[in-house]
Scaffold this motif. Structure first.
Motif, mmCIF file in Angstrom:
data_model
loop_
_atom_site.group_PDB
_atom_site.id
_atom_site.type_symbol
_atom_site.label_atom_id
_atom_site.label_comp_id
_atom_site.label_asym_id
_atom_site.label_seq_id
_atom_site.Cartn_x
_atom_site.Cartn_y
_atom_site.Cartn_z
ATOM 1 N N VAL A 1 0.896 -1.167 0.000
ATOM 2 C CA VAL A 1 0.000 0.000 0.000
ATOM 3 C C VAL A 1 0.931 1.213 0.000
ATOM 4 O O VAL A 1 1.394 1.659 1.051
ATOM 5 N N GLY A 2 1.232 1.703 -1.193
ATOM 6 C CA GLY A 2 2.260 2.736 -1.339
ATOM 7 C C GLY A 2 1.661 4.044 -1.824
ATOM 8 O O GLY A 2 1.229 4.132 -2.976
ATOM 9 N N SER A 3 1.653 5.050 -0.961
ATOM 10 C CA SER A 3 1.069 6.341 -1.324
ATOM 11 C C SER A 3 2.168 7.370 -1.563
ATOM 12 O O SER A 3 3.288 7.248 -1.052
ATOM 13 N N GLY A 4 1.826 8.421 -2.348
ATOM 14 C CA GLY A 4 2.801 9.485 -2.587
ATOM 15 C C GLY A 4 4.071 8.916 -3.201
ATOM 16 O O GLY A 4 4.016 8.091 -4.122
ATOM 17 N N ILE A 5 5.225 9.289 -2.657
ATOM 18 C CA ILE A 5 6.505 8.811 -3.195
ATOM 19 C C ILE A 5 6.586 7.287 -3.115
ATOM 20 O O ILE A 5 7.222 6.636 -3.948
ATOM 21 N N ASN A 6 5.916 6.696 -2.129
ATOM 22 C CA ASN A 6 5.970 5.230 -1.979
ATOM 23 C C ASN A 6 5.297 4.505 -3.148
ATOM 24 O O ASN A 6 5.554 3.318 -3.368
ATOM 25 N N SER A 7 4.448 5.220 -3.892
ATOM 26 C CA SER A 7 3.800 4.579 -5.044
ATOM 27 C C SER A 7 4.825 4.257 -6.132
ATOM 28 O O SER A 7 4.541 3.470 -7.040
ATOM 29 N N THR A 8 6.018 4.854 -6.040
ATOM 30 C CA THR A 8 7.035 4.632 -7.072
ATOM 31 C C THR A 8 8.033 3.542 -6.677
ATOM 32 O O THR A 8 8.960 3.255 -7.423
ATOM 33 N N THR A 9 7.855 2.950 -5.500
ATOM 34 C CA THR A 9 8.722 1.837 -5.060
ATOM 35 C C THR A 9 7.980 0.528 -5.336
ATOM 36 O O THR A 9 6.923 0.280 -4.752
ATOM 37 N N LEU A 10 8.531 -0.304 -6.220
ATOM 38 C CA LEU A 10 7.754 -1.412 -6.798
ATOM 39 C C LEU A 10 7.186 -2.354 -5.743
ATOM 40 O O LEU A 10 6.006 -2.703 -5.792
ATOM 41 N N HIS A 11 8.015 -2.802 -4.813
ATOM 42 C CA HIS A 11 7.552 -3.742 -3.788
ATOM 43 C C HIS A 11 7.613 -3.115 -2.400
ATOM 44 O O HIS A 11 7.972 -3.772 -1.419
ATOM 45 N N TYR A 12 7.213 -1.852 -2.299
ATOM 46 C CA TYR A 12 7.126 -1.184 -0.994
ATOM 47 C C TYR A 12 6.121 -1.935 -0.119
ATOM 48 O O TYR A 12 4.981 -2.148 -0.530
ATOM 49 N N SER A 13 6.530 -2.328 1.074
ATOM 50 C CA SER A 13 5.543 -2.997 1.921
ATOM 51 C C SER A 13 5.657 -2.580 3.384
ATOM 52 O O SER A 13 5.069 -3.218 4.258
ATOM 53 N N LYS B 1 11.292 4.439 -19.834
ATOM 54 C CA LYS B 1 12.315 4.173 -18.800
ATOM 55 C C LYS B 1 11.719 4.162 -17.392
ATOM 56 O O LYS B 1 12.402 3.783 -16.447
ATOM 57 N N TYR B 2 10.466 4.564 -17.246
ATOM 58 C CA TYR B 2 9.836 4.564 -15.913
ATOM 59 C C TYR B 2 9.072 3.272 -15.628
ATOM 60 O O TYR B 2 8.301 3.198 -14.681
ATOM 61 N N TRP B 3 9.252 2.294 -16.501
ATOM 62 C CA TRP B 3 8.661 0.964 -16.248
ATOM 63 C C TRP B 3 9.800 -0.043 -16.222
ATOM 64 O O TRP B 3 10.430 -0.287 -17.234
ATOM 65 N N GLU B 4 10.062 -0.615 -15.042
ATOM 66 C CA GLU B 4 11.259 -1.434 -14.895
ATOM 67 C C GLU B 4 10.977 -2.831 -14.380
ATOM 68 O O GLU B 4 11.751 -3.373 -13.599
ATOM 69 N N HIS B 5 9.862 -3.418 -14.778
ATOM 70 C CA HIS B 5 9.653 -4.824 -14.383
ATOM 71 C C HIS B 5 8.984 -5.564 -15.523
ATOM 72 O O HIS B 5 8.519 -4.946 -16.492
ATOM 73 N N ILE C 1 3.954 2.609 -14.493
ATOM 74 C CA ILE C 1 4.843 3.765 -14.721
ATOM 75 C C ILE C 1 5.108 4.351 -13.339
ATOM 76 O O ILE C 1 4.164 4.597 -12.575
ATOM 77 N N TYR C 2 6.393 4.568 -13.035
ATOM 78 C CA TYR C 2 6.774 5.028 -11.692
ATOM 79 C C TYR C 2 7.723 6.220 -11.871
ATOM 80 O O TYR C 2 8.860 6.043 -12.308
ATOM 81 N N ILE C 3 7.247 7.417 -11.554
ATOM 82 C CA ILE C 3 8.045 8.637 -11.767
ATOM 83 C C ILE C 3 8.315 9.284 -10.407
ATOM 84 O O ILE C 3 7.494 10.091 -9.920
ATOM 85 N N PRO C 4 9.446 8.978 -9.763
ATOM 86 C CA PRO C 4 9.715 9.536 -8.422
ATOM 87 C C PRO C 4 9.681 11.062 -8.411
ATOM 88 O O PRO C 4 9.183 11.676 -7.459
ATOM 89 N N GLU C 5 10.207 11.684 -9.483
ATOM 90 C CA GLU C 5 10.276 13.149 -9.524
ATOM 91 C C GLU C 5 8.883 13.776 -9.362
ATOM 92 O O GLU C 5 8.743 14.878 -8.821
ATOM 93 N N GLU C 6 7.852 13.069 -9.822
ATOM 94 C CA GLU C 6 6.481 13.589 -9.732
ATOM 95 C C GLU C 6 5.677 12.928 -8.609
ATOM 96 O O GLU C 6 4.488 13.221 -8.444
ATOM 97 N N LYS C 7 6.318 12.015 -7.891
ATOM 98 C CA LYS C 7 5.642 11.245 -6.830
ATOM 99 C C LYS C 7 4.387 10.560 -7.371
ATOM 100 O O LYS C 7 3.351 10.497 -6.702
#
Ligand code: GLY
Ligand code: MN
Ligand code: MN
Length: 446
Positions: free
Chosen positions: A255-267, A366-370, A402-408
């Motif tokens: 359950v990854g919100s904000g910047i955590n939404s860009t971490t693939l297996h954030y738990s 480049k923002y899709w890495e799996h 798509i995971y863009i840390p710069e935009e959270k």
């Protein structure tokens, strides 16, 4: 009550207790597991397979989970057992299957509950395996078979990392005066293709896991709000899974919100969600050992911003492009480098890389890495040699992101698909919202 009465009451209680343990999981008919063992024997080139069950965690508080290949072949959910499957070989051997049950450990059972052994009443019927013997007979049986046909020592198939298999093969070599035992073959190379094509009973169990996972995702849509913690969402979903008879999450809920939404297996699930965030919720459960794997991405305040919606729709478009390109028996999944002309990964990657731009005007690929997806079954990541050709009976995910840390902003949409007998794809989580509009409506309870 006399002695005989007390004794029979004790037996009844014990049988009931063991039967209740057995009911904890929904099993397929015994004939199904038997047919799988016969199918394995057909692959063994006249050899013998020995698979060991998972051991019970010792005095810790982790729940028991059976070894996946062992469970596939037996439906047996107790620790410490071994299965021997003997392939027929000319006049030398006919088909045999033996389940070896360990000596009961009555002290351990006071902690973890009663178990069966080879002397338990009705054990052959209960286990559904042709022969049940005490574990102490395993080395003797193997010694006798190899003694009768010494070539068989080079045709033994085991789980590659099993210390028990190494021990019994080494001990058997010693009993036969062979010195160094020959290397065994990896039995999982034989179970993998069998496990990839699901039978109707397996599909039913996956559908039960999926139904509970869908119910939990629906609760999530209503529960996500600014000020709620990620962990509270994981907790509400877990409650739904358990209420619906699932034994555990199929993987650590993400359950990854904000910047955590860009971490693939954030738990860690440790953040409090904020107005303006998106949250990636990759969370699903396991029903009777079979997994589901579902991700939805939702706006925390109930409305995607224009940019979040743009990214969402590109991810959804990539998933749809892969679905549209699918051809049973030809399309492949999980082609990490997008090099295979038949891979659905390449289709999804090309879609993402040709739609939208980052803040610097660059393409989004480049923002899709799996990988685009994987097989699902007794393992949430069921084994396969990737990229894998998708055939009728297979269950797999399509999960672009798509995971863009710069935009959270992180967006992943993950659905599970069954390849039907006609080669058409069946979306197992069709009942859940897919589009951005459907997600927003579901958050309003529509
Ligand atoms: N939940 C892990 C995965 O999607 O592969
Ligand atoms: Mn997945
Ligand atoms: Mn997932």
């Amino acid at each position: 009550m006399g002695y005989a009465g007390r004794w029979s009451a004790a037996v009844v209680l014990w049988v009931v207790a063991v039967a209740c343990m057995g009911q904890a999981l929904t099993k397929q008919p015994a004939s199904v597991y038997h047919a799988r063992r016969v199918a394995l024997a057909g692959e063994l080139k006249g050899g013998v397979a020995i698979l060991f069950a998972a051991e019970e965690p010792l005095l810790d508080f982790m729940p028991y989970r059976q070894d996946e290949d062992f469970y596939y072949l037996t439906g047996w959910n107790e620790p410490g057992a071994a299965l021997m499957v003997v392939a027929p070989s000319g006049h030398e051997r006919s088909y045999r299957e033996i389940l070896f049950l360990p000596t009961r450990n009555l002290r351990a059972e006071t902690y973890t509950g009663p178990k069966l052994d080879a002397d338990s009443p009705g054990v052959t019927t209960t286990t559904g395996v042709d022969q049940v013997e005490p574990m102490t007979a395993l080395a003797t049986d193997l010694n006798r078979m190899i003694d009768a046909d010494r070539k068989l020592a080079w045709n033994v198939w085991t789980q590659p990392d099993s210390v028990q298999a190494k021990a019994v093969v080494g001990f058997t070599a010693a009993t036969l005066g062979e010195g160094q035992p020959p290397a065994t073959h990896d039995v999982t190379t034989m179970t993998m293709p069998l496990r990839q094509v699901k039978d109707a009973g397996e599909v039913d169990l996956i559908e039960k896991a999926t139904a509970a996972s869908i119910a939990a995702q629906r609760v999530m849509f209503r529960a996500v709000k600014p000020g709620v913690t990620e962990r509270a969402i994981a907790g509400e979903m877990t409650a739904v899974w358990m209420e619906r008879g699932c034994e555990r999450p199929a993987y650590a809920p993400i359950v990854g919100s904000g910047i955590n939404s860009t971490t693939l297996h954030y738990s860690a699930n440790s953040r409090t969600m904020e107005d303006g965030d998106v949250v990636v919720v990759d969370a699903a459960c396991e029903f009777s050992m079979y997994a589901s794997d579902i991700t939805r991405t939702v706006p925390v305040n109930g409305h995607f911003t224009a940019r979040q919606r743009e990214i969402y729709e590109i991810v959804l478009g990539a998933q749809q492009a892969a679905i549209n390109a699918f051809v049973a028996g030809k399309s492949k999944i999980n082609d990490y480098f997008h090099k295979d002309p038949d891979s659905l990964d390449a289709v999804a990657f090309n879609y993402i890389n040709t739609h939208g731009k980052d803040l610097h005007g660059q393409p989004l690929g480049k923002y899709w890495e799996h990988g685009l997806g994987h097989m699902v079954g007794i393992d949430v990541h069921d084994p396969a040699n990737y990229p894998a050709v998708l055939k009728p009976g297979m269950v797999f995910t399509i999960e672009p992101g798509i995971y863009i840390p710069e935009e959270k902003i992180g967006v992943r949409i993950e659905c599970d698909f069954l390849v039907g007998p006609d080669g058409k794809l069946i979306d197992l989580d069709a009942a859940l919202p897919h589009t951005a509009d459907e997600v927003e409506a579901a958050m309003r309870g529509k």
